[in-house]
Design a protein around this motif. Structure first.
Motif, PDB file in Angstrom:
ATOM      1  N   SER A 197       0.820  -1.213   0.000  1.00 54.71           N
ATOM      2  CA  SER A 197       0.000   0.000   0.000  1.00 54.71           C
ATOM      3  C   SER A 197       0.852   1.259   0.000  1.00 54.71           C
ATOM      4  N   GLY A 198       2.161   1.097   0.067  1.00 55.55           N
ATOM      5  CA  GLY A 198       3.060   2.241   0.117  1.00 55.55           C
ATOM      6  C   GLY A 198       3.929   2.289   1.359  1.00 55.55           C
ATOM      7  N   ILE A 199       3.682   1.377   2.324  1.00 53.46           N
ATOM      8  CA  ILE A 199       4.549   1.334   3.497  1.00 53.46           C
ATOM      9  C   ILE A 199       5.913   0.781   3.091  1.00 53.46           C
ATOM     10  N   VAL A 200       6.938   1.158   3.835  1.00 50.96           N
ATOM     11  CA  VAL A 200       8.282   0.642   3.559  1.00 50.96           C
ATOM     12  C   VAL A 200       8.362  -0.828   3.927  1.00 50.96           C
ATOM     13  N   GLY A 201       7.713  -1.208   5.018  1.00 49.77           N
ATOM     14  CA  GLY A 201       7.734  -2.591   5.493  1.00 49.77           C
ATOM     15  C   GLY A 201       7.654  -2.601   7.002  1.00 49.77           C
ATOM     16  N   ASN A 207       6.305 -12.975  13.716  1.00 52.70           N
ATOM     17  CA  ASN A 207       6.220 -11.960  12.667  1.00 52.70           C
ATOM     18  C   ASN A 207       7.384 -12.125  11.697  1.00 52.70           C
ATOM     19  N   LYS A 208       7.171 -11.673  10.480  1.00 53.96           N
ATOM     20  CA  LYS A 208       8.222 -11.718   9.473  1.00 53.96           C
ATOM     21  C   LYS A 208       8.610 -10.292   9.087  1.00 53.96           C
ATOM     22  N   VAL A 209       9.906 -10.056   8.994  1.00 55.53           N
ATOM     23  CA  VAL A 209      10.386  -8.745   8.544  1.00 55.53           C
ATOM     24  C   VAL A 209      10.361  -8.734   7.026  1.00 55.53           C
ATOM     25  N   VAL A 210       9.530  -7.862   6.477  1.00 54.02           N
ATOM     26  CA  VAL A 210       9.355  -7.762   5.028  1.00 54.02           C
ATOM     27  C   VAL A 210       9.440  -6.286   4.635  1.00 54.02           C
ATOM     28  N   VAL A 211      10.104  -6.001   3.523  1.00 53.65           N
ATOM     29  CA  VAL A 211      10.191  -4.623   3.048  1.00 53.65           C
ATOM     30  C   VAL A 211       9.805  -4.572   1.570  1.00 53.65           C
ATOM     31  N   ASP A 212       9.353  -3.407   1.162  1.00 52.00           N
ATOM     32  CA  ASP A 212       8.956  -3.149  -0.221  1.00 52.00           C
ATOM     33  C   ASP A 212      10.121  -2.455  -0.918  1.00 52.00           C
ATOM     34  N   GLU A 268      19.879  -0.686   0.847  1.00 48.37           N
ATOM     35  CA  GLU A 268      19.554  -2.075   1.184  1.00 48.37           C
ATOM     36  C   GLU A 268      20.453  -2.595   2.294  1.00 48.37           C
ATOM     37  N   SER A 269      21.612  -1.973   2.474  1.00 48.70           N
ATOM     38  CA  SER A 269      22.509  -2.386   3.554  1.00 48.70           C
ATOM     39  C   SER A 269      21.899  -2.122   4.920  1.00 48.70           C
ATOM     40  N   ASN A 270      20.887  -1.252   4.975  1.00 54.37           N
ATOM     41  CA  ASN A 270      20.201  -0.981   6.239  1.00 54.37           C
ATOM     42  C   ASN A 270      19.131  -2.022   6.554  1.00 54.37           C
ATOM     43  N   VAL A 271      18.809  -2.854   5.583  1.00 49.81           N
ATOM     44  CA  VAL A 271      17.762  -3.858   5.760  1.00 49.81           C
ATOM     45  C   VAL A 271      18.365  -5.095   6.423  1.00 49.81           C
ATOM     46  N   PRO A 272      17.721  -5.633   7.458  1.00 48.37           N
ATOM     47  CA  PRO A 272      18.257  -6.848   8.094  1.00 48.37           C
ATOM     48  C   PRO A 272      18.446  -7.974   7.076  1.00 48.37           C
ATOM     49  N   THR A 273      19.493  -8.745   7.263  1.00 49.45           N
ATOM     50  CA  THR A 273      19.790  -9.825   6.314  1.00 49.45           C
ATOM     51  C   THR A 273      18.709 -10.900   6.312  1.00 49.45           C
ATOM     52  N   THR A 274      17.926 -10.976   7.393  1.00 47.88           N
ATOM     53  CA  THR A 274      16.862 -11.986   7.469  1.00 47.88           C
ATOM     54  C   THR A 274      15.557 -11.501   6.840  1.00 47.88           C
ATOM     55  N   THR A 327      12.751 -10.265   4.090  1.00 50.56           N
ATOM     56  CA  THR A 327      12.333 -10.599   2.730  1.00 50.56           C
ATOM     57  C   THR A 327      12.057  -9.295   1.987  1.00 50.56           C
ATOM     58  N   ILE A 328      12.674  -9.138   0.813  1.00 46.75           N
ATOM     59  CA  ILE A 328      12.473  -7.936   0.010  1.00 46.75           C
ATOM     60  C   ILE A 328      11.491  -8.272  -1.112  1.00 46.75           C
ATOM     61  N   MET A 329      10.364  -7.582  -1.111  1.00 44.48           N
ATOM     62  CA  MET A 329       9.312  -7.826  -2.096  1.00 44.48           C
ATOM     63  C   MET A 329       9.315  -6.733  -3.170  1.00 44.48           C
ATOM     64  N   PHE A 330       8.699  -7.068  -4.320  1.00 45.60           N
ATOM     65  CA  PHE A 330       8.452  -6.124  -5.410  1.00 45.60           C
ATOM     66  C   PHE A 330       9.741  -5.584  -6.023  1.00 45.60           C
ATOM     67  N   ARG A 331      10.798  -6.373  -5.963  1.00 38.77           N
ATOM     68  CA  ARG A 331      12.063  -5.925  -6.555  1.00 38.77           C
ATOM     69  C   ARG A 331      11.952  -5.945  -8.076  1.00 38.77           C
TER      70      ARG A 331
END
Length: 200
Positions: free
Chosen positions: A101-105, A142-147, A158-164, A166-170
């Motif tokens: 919906s536009g959230i970062v994750g 919960n799962k850590v997911v980012v858009d 992307e280096s700020n995103v935890p390695t665990t 999931t990156i969606m909509f790439r």
């Protein structure tokens, strides 16, 4: 850029106020380093106006918004794009259903597995298993997911995103998009070259 201000957004229903207290306890170790503002149940026009003028270095945490203080009811997922559109700071969420919906994750709760588990327990009870004999089961974590699109929009590395996470909509790179065609074309070219060499 460094985050200095965190705006926690939620509805005014009793359960939402209770969750705010839980969040305040969770955020306690960060007090002093970050400035937290909790906004619950603010009428929507006022909330959107507030979000449009947040100070620099802010982020928004959007939880659930079932009811405002004037008694108006909302659907959390439907309201998410409105919240995102109004905010001049990146918005993070807590529910899987608002991803896209536009959230970062965020660390997102998914109602799907919980609903499935509840249905299985209900079936066991209907089949005669005493409810008191059923063990209490912990829900899935919960799962850590980012858009990926929002990472780009807000220039979040992307280096700020935890390695665990999931990156969606790439979006695919040109190579990833046309790799199979390149291999096929290369194979055809090699095959034609070999045929020409044999015919000479």
């Amino acid at each position: 850029e460094d985050v200095l201000h965190v705006f926690y957004i939620g509805g005014g229903a009793s359960g939402e106020i209770a969750r705010r207290s839980i969040a305040q306890n969770e955020f306690r170790p960060y007090m002093g380093r970050l400035d937290f503002t909790y906004i619950n149940g603010l009428p929507l026009p006022q909330l959107l106006n507030r979000l449009s003028g947040l100070p620099p270095h802010s982020v928004v945490i959007y939880t659930t918004f079932f009811k405002d203080n004037e008694g108006n009811t909302f659907v959390t997922a439907n309201l998410a794009p409105v919240i995102v559109a109004a905010s001049n700071a990146p918005v993070y969420g807590t529910l899987q259903g608002v991803l896209g919906s536009g959230i970062v994750g965020g660390s997102l709760f998914d109602f799907g597995p919980q609903t499935h588990a509840a249905a299985e327990l209900g079936l066991k009870i209907l089949r005669g298993t005493p409810a008191t004999s059923l063990a209490v089961q912990e829900g899935p974590p919960n799962k850590v997911v980012v858009d990926w699109r929002q990472l780009k929009r807000w220039s979040i590395p992307e280096s700020n995103v935890p390695t665990t996470a999931t990156i969606m909509f790439r979006e695919l790179t040109l190579w990833e998009r046309y790799r199979d065609y390149v291999w096929i074309a290369g194979g055809v070219l090699i095959g034609q070259t070999l045929l020409l060499m044999r015919s000479e």
